[in-house]
Write a protein that holds these residues in place. Structure first.
Motif: not given
Length: 419
Positions: A212-213, A306-307, A312-321, A392-395
């Motif tokens: 998450y970010a 949420h990511l 093989k990657a993580l999508r950074v997007q506006r998920s609304g979660i 974005f702080l990726i965690e």
């Protein structure tokens, strides 16, 4: 000769009695402070996807010694506290989903005067704003997904899955408890505690993980520090923030860490650390148990994103979660003693966070920017998008549970502690 033998026998008997006397004195001196076990009936009502759920459980409150084992504590009275069992419970839902929670009663009692003026004890009701730690899974057949709710406002929002939480607790006598007490249900594992589901030598270790970010908008970071402003203004495409070790303590990464501490979410409840814990910790009776329960109370500017894994990657997007961690069950991290790195499921791969790629606006972003292999870096990652001017702080959040080996919901899980 007989007198000598008798003296020797007396001496031997005395020497043999020393450890017995020592043990008896030690046991007496370390007796717990609290009274014996008592029982309570916990009633929970809620709605899950508008479906009414009612749960009643008999809670056993046992006294658990909490003293140390060093020599300084040898003859001291052992401190102790009440701990509630079961530590977690839940309920199956009609659509093969399930809801579960940490036991919301921590054996808290208070005095009251009855009609005859006598002082008695009753169960202390939960705070009106109390929120338990709640989990939900959409499919108990696979247990692949586990949602952990982290925001207190989740249960009040228009899109909430769980709503209308109501709790009631009352003390019951031992004979009533024995009649009503049932076998523990299938959700004790949700506590994350090894000692709550099956024999402690016979359990499985099951890991769930999510990415998450935490997000800061321009009006939150602009002007905090001129070095940050200058650094981010120099970026023309989405990328990880450069490390720039030549700046020493004024590195953008260091400054951003302070920035998120100052202007990030209200993180007292531990969205970045507390939710990595492995389960329920014993609560100190004198104020240690959260009076209003678990979770943060965020605002519209500081909610998480949420990511989701995509290849093989993580999508950074506006998920609304923003109110939960959507966690995925991991496969074995090691096979035949080798770390898994080529599994098609990203979450099953033991890839260091600094080597995971990210997708933002369909652009591949590599976190290796400014990476120095010889120096140990903080696992948190900062990503900046010049188009939206967001940081974005990726965690990564991990949650470990320990169901019994024979538990029907986790037959495919990696097994630990089993000979």
């Amino acid at each position: 000769m007989n007198k000598v033998l008798k003296v020797l026998l007396y001496i031997v008997g005395f020497l043999l009695s020393i450890p017995v006397i020592f043990y008896l004195i030690l046991t007496w001196s370390q007796r717990p402070y609290h009274a014996p076990t008592f029982y309570a009936r916990m009633t929970v009502d809620m709605k899950v996807d508008s479906y009414p759920v009612h749960m009643e459980r008999i809670i056993t409150c046992k006294t658990v010694p909490m003293g140390g084992n060093d020599l300084s504590q040898m003859f001291k009275r052992v401190s102790s506290q009440y701990v509630s069992y079961p530590r977690a419970f839940g309920s199956y839902l009609p659509d093969d989903a399930a809801v579960m929670m940490w036991t919301p009663y921590e054996c808290d009692r208070e005095e009251y005067q009855d009609e005859n003026g006598l002082t008695k004890l009753k169960a202390k009701q939960l705070h009106p704003d109390y929120v338990p730690r709640i989990g939900w899974t959409p499919d108990t057949a696979t247990m692949q997904t586990l949602e952990l709710y982290i925001d207190r406002d989740s249960f009040k929002s228009n899109t909430a899955r769980v709503t209308d939480l109501k709790f009631h607790v009352e003390l019951v006598d031992e004979d009533v408890a024995e009649k009503e007490m049932a076998e523990p249900d299938d959700f004790q594992w949700f506590s994350g505690n090894i000692y709550t589901d099956g024999d402690w030598k016979d359990y499985k270790s099951v890991r769930y993980k999510s990415y998450y970010a935490l997000v800061l908008k321009e009006n939150q970071w602009r002007g905090y520090n001129p070095i940050i402003d200058s650094e981010l203004d120099s970026y023309t495409y989405p990328q990880m923030v450069e490390r720039r070790p030549e700046l020493g303590g004024q590195q953008p990464r260091h400054l951003l860490s302070n920035l998120f501490d100052a202007k990030g979410p209200n993180d007292d409840a531990g969205i970045t650390s507390g939710y990595r814990a492995n389960g329920v910790l014993y609560s100190v009776l004198a104020g240690g148990f959260p009076k209003i329960g678990h979770g943060i109370k965020s605002n519209s500017e500081n909610r998480i994103e949420h990511l989701f894994p995509e290849g093989k990657a993580l999508r950074v997007q506006r998920s609304g979660i923003w109110d939960r961690l959507v966690m995925q069950k991991q496969g074995p991290r090691f096979i035949d003693g080798k770390r898994v790195t080529d599994n098609p499921n990203l979450l099953d791969n033991a890839i260091p966070p600094l080597e995971i790629r990210y997708l933002r606006s369909n652009e591949v972003i590599s976190p290796k920017s400014g990476y120095v292999p010889t120096k140990k870096l903080h696992p948190s990652l900062y990503l900046y998008d010049p188009k939206t001017k967001e940081i974005f702080l990726i965690e990564v959040a991990a949650y470990v549970i320990y169901p019994a080996v024979e538990h029907p919901l986790f037959q495919q899980a990696e097994t630990r502690g089993v000979k």
